[in-house]
Design a protein around this motif. Structure first.
Motif, PDB file in Angstrom:
ATOM      1  N   THR A 151      -0.703  -5.381   0.020  1.00  0.00           N
ATOM      2  CA  THR A 151      -0.144  -6.285  -0.983  1.00  0.00           C
ATOM      3  C   THR A 151       1.188  -6.845  -0.473  1.00  0.00           C
ATOM      4  N   VAL A 152       1.617  -7.943  -1.085  1.00  0.00           N
ATOM      5  CA  VAL A 152       2.912  -8.530  -0.738  1.00  0.00           C
ATOM      6  C   VAL A 152       4.039  -7.541  -1.030  1.00  0.00           C
ATOM      7  N   LEU A 153       3.981  -6.892  -2.167  1.00  0.00           N
ATOM      8  CA  LEU A 153       5.023  -5.927  -2.525  1.00  0.00           C
ATOM      9  C   LEU A 153       5.101  -4.803  -1.509  1.00  0.00           C
ATOM     10  N   GLU A 154       3.941  -4.333  -1.021  1.00  0.00           N
ATOM     11  CA  GLU A 154       3.933  -3.249  -0.049  1.00  0.00           C
ATOM     12  C   GLU A 154       4.569  -3.688   1.272  1.00  0.00           C
ATOM     13  N   GLU A 155       4.460  -4.960   1.633  1.00  0.00           N
ATOM     14  CA  GLU A 155       5.134  -5.463   2.837  1.00  0.00           C
ATOM     15  C   GLU A 155       6.641  -5.207   2.735  1.00  0.00           C
ATOM     16  N   LEU A 156       7.208  -5.495   1.572  1.00  0.00           N
ATOM     17  CA  LEU A 156       8.644  -5.315   1.381  1.00  0.00           C
ATOM     18  C   LEU A 156       9.006  -3.829   1.340  1.00  0.00           C
ATOM     19  N   ALA A 184      16.307   1.903  -2.583  1.00  0.00           N
ATOM     20  CA  ALA A 184      16.516   0.600  -3.229  1.00  0.00           C
ATOM     21  C   ALA A 184      15.292   0.213  -4.045  1.00  0.00           C
ATOM     22  N   GLY A 185      14.119   0.687  -3.577  1.00  0.00           N
ATOM     23  CA  GLY A 185      12.884   0.630  -4.338  1.00  0.00           C
ATOM     24  C   GLY A 185      12.391  -0.743  -4.723  1.00  0.00           C
ATOM     25  N   ASP A 186      11.539  -0.724  -5.738  1.00  0.00           N
ATOM     26  CA  ASP A 186      10.846  -1.938  -6.138  1.00  0.00           C
ATOM     27  C   ASP A 186      11.774  -2.951  -6.805  1.00  0.00           C
ATOM     28  N   ARG A 187      12.887  -2.495  -7.342  1.00  0.00           N
ATOM     29  CA  ARG A 187      13.762  -3.444  -8.037  1.00  0.00           C
ATOM     30  C   ARG A 187      14.235  -4.538  -7.093  1.00  0.00           C
ATOM     31  N   VAL A 224      10.998  -9.571   5.901  1.00  0.00           N
ATOM     32  CA  VAL A 224      12.018  -9.293   6.913  1.00  0.00           C
ATOM     33  C   VAL A 224      13.427  -9.279   6.324  1.00  0.00           C
ATOM     34  N   ALA A 225      13.635  -9.980   5.199  1.00  0.00           N
ATOM     35  CA  ALA A 225      14.991 -10.138   4.674  1.00  0.00           C
ATOM     36  C   ALA A 225      15.340  -9.183   3.540  1.00  0.00           C
ATOM     37  N   VAL A 226      14.369  -8.406   3.053  1.00  0.00           N
ATOM     38  CA  VAL A 226      14.635  -7.547   1.907  1.00  0.00           C
ATOM     39  C   VAL A 226      15.686  -6.478   2.219  1.00  0.00           C
ATOM     40  N   CYS A 227      15.873  -6.152   3.509  1.00  0.00           N
ATOM     41  CA  CYS A 227      16.898  -5.175   3.882  1.00  0.00           C
ATOM     42  C   CYS A 227      18.292  -5.799   3.964  1.00  0.00           C
ATOM     43  N   ARG A 228      18.391  -7.102   3.695  1.00  0.00           N
ATOM     44  CA  ARG A 228      19.662  -7.832   3.681  1.00  0.00           C
ATOM     45  C   ARG A 228      20.399  -7.722   5.015  1.00  0.00           C
ATOM     46  N   PRO A 229      19.804  -8.252   6.071  1.00  0.00           N
ATOM     47  CA  PRO A 229      20.442  -8.177   7.399  1.00  0.00           C
ATOM     48  C   PRO A 229      21.690  -9.048   7.466  1.00  0.00           C
ATOM     49  N   GLY A 230      22.566  -8.733   8.410  1.00  0.00           N
ATOM     50  CA  GLY A 230      23.766  -9.547   8.591  1.00  0.00           C
ATOM     51  C   GLY A 230      23.467 -10.876   9.240  1.00  0.00           C
ATOM     52  N   ILE A 231      22.407 -10.908  10.058  1.00  0.00           N
ATOM     53  CA  ILE A 231      22.006 -12.109  10.775  1.00  0.00           C
ATOM     54  C   ILE A 231      20.521 -12.331  10.545  1.00  0.00           C
ATOM     55  N   LEU A 232      20.141 -13.576  10.265  1.00  0.00           N
ATOM     56  CA  LEU A 232      18.737 -13.909  10.029  1.00  0.00           C
ATOM     57  C   LEU A 232      18.316 -15.011  10.994  1.00  0.00           C
ATOM     58  N   LEU A 233      17.264 -14.745  11.781  1.00  0.00           N
ATOM     59  CA  LEU A 233      16.718 -15.715  12.734  1.00  0.00           C
ATOM     60  C   LEU A 233      15.425 -16.274  12.163  1.00  0.00           C
ATOM     61  N   LEU A 234      15.372 -17.584  11.957  1.00  0.00           N
ATOM     62  CA  LEU A 234      14.213 -18.220  11.330  1.00  0.00           C
ATOM     63  C   LEU A 234      13.619 -19.247  12.283  1.00  0.00           C
ATOM     64  N   ASP A 235      12.328 -19.110  12.579  1.00  0.00           N
ATOM     65  CA  ASP A 235      11.637 -20.035  13.469  1.00  0.00           C
ATOM     66  C   ASP A 235      10.666 -20.889  12.653  1.00  0.00           C
ATOM     67  N   GLU A 236      11.003 -22.157  12.472  1.00  0.00           N
ATOM     68  CA  GLU A 236      10.188 -23.102  11.694  1.00  0.00           C
ATOM     69  C   GLU A 236       9.827 -22.522  10.314  1.00  0.00           C
ATOM     70  N   PRO A 237      10.828 -22.129   9.524  1.00  0.00           N
ATOM     71  CA  PRO A 237      10.524 -21.445   8.260  1.00  0.00           C
ATOM     72  C   PRO A 237       9.874 -22.323   7.210  1.00  0.00           C
ATOM     73  N   THR A 238       9.942 -23.657   7.351  1.00  0.00           N
ATOM     74  CA  THR A 238       9.346 -24.536   6.342  1.00  0.00           C
ATOM     75  C   THR A 238       7.913 -24.926   6.679  1.00  0.00           C
ATOM     76  N   LEU A 239       7.365 -24.380   7.745  1.00  0.00           N
ATOM     77  CA  LEU A 239       6.010 -24.724   8.169  1.00  0.00           C
ATOM     78  C   LEU A 239       5.011 -24.412   7.056  1.00  0.00           C
ATOM     79  N   GLY A 240       4.294 -25.426   6.581  1.00  0.00           N
ATOM     80  CA  GLY A 240       3.302 -25.225   5.538  1.00  0.00           C
ATOM     81  C   GLY A 240       3.860 -25.153   4.131  1.00  0.00           C
ATOM     82  N   MET A 241       5.178 -25.279   3.978  1.00  0.00           N
ATOM     83  CA  MET A 241       5.785 -25.189   2.648  1.00  0.00           C
ATOM     84  C   MET A 241       5.784 -26.539   1.955  1.00  0.00           C
ATOM     85  N   ASP A 242       5.471 -26.515   0.662  1.00  0.00           N
ATOM     86  CA  ASP A 242       5.579 -27.729  -0.136  1.00  0.00           C
ATOM     87  C   ASP A 242       7.037 -27.911  -0.566  1.00  0.00           C
TER      88      ASP A 242
END
Length: 205
Positions: A94-99, A111-114, A149-167
């Protein structure tokens, strides 16, 4: 403060020079846009920064600490990387389990499900929490992978074409979230050929 400093970074594939003397800094609270056509080396640069490729020359510092000799796992304590194709990141039921997996891997299970559900809501994925990730649309998968990838709140975030397929609504969710995160001190490197999106969110490119 400087989150990442790159000095004279170079990388070559067999018989192909992909990166030559790349240098830049990105500070807390900043979004750096990395622009270029397909094949220009954007993805290669992010993979070098994450440790998935080893540069032939140059220097990398993360929060002032030498980074090139650090393993991928060590770098992952300071930064998160979202590749261009989110299928590479999604393998839970599930998506939730990914996080949840990300939180457990970073010792943040308490930090759990909240936290996880809050982030899914901010990305417009609240209704998809219990769905199988590969059944989502392309834009939803992209946002689910970002959440993972971001649920752990990293100090640095690397995004490669993050809008691909997004409306457009998905892009608006993403832009708003990136501004919120940088407002909290995160640094973002955004590799994209989506000129309009980069212009709307990046501090410089």
């Amino acid at each position: 403060d400087v989150r990442m400093a790159v000095q004279a970074l170079s990388f070559s594939y067999p018989q192909v020079l992909a990166l030559t003397d790349v240098s830049f800094e990105v500070h807390s609270g900043e979004i750096l846009g990395i622009m270029g056509r397909n094949g220009s080396g954007k993805s290669t640069l992010l993979r070098c920064l994450m440790g998935l490729l080893r540069p032939s020359a140059g220097d990398l510092r993360l929060d002032g600490v030498p980074g090139l000799d650090r393993s991928v796992a060590e770098r992952a304590r300071r930064m998160a990387y979202l590749p261009q194709w989110p299928e590479a990141m999604l393998f839970a039921e599930t998506v939730l389990e990914e996080l949840r997996l990300t939180l457990r891997n970073h010792g943040l299970a308490d930090a759990g499900d909240r936290r996880a559900r809050e982030l899914l809501a901010r990305l417009g994925l609240e209704a998809a929490a219990d769905r199988y990730p590969r059944d989502l649309s392309a834009g939803e998968r992209q946002r689910a992978a970002l959440a993972a990838v971001a649920v752990c709140r990293p100090g640095i975030l690397l995004l490669d074409e993050p809008t691909l397929g997004m409306d457009p609504p998905g892009q608006e969710h993403l832009a708003r979230l990136l501004r919120e995160w940088t407002g909290e001190g995160m640094a973002v490197l955004l590799a994209s050929h989506d000129v309009e999106f980069v212009a709307s969110v990046a501090d410089y490119d």
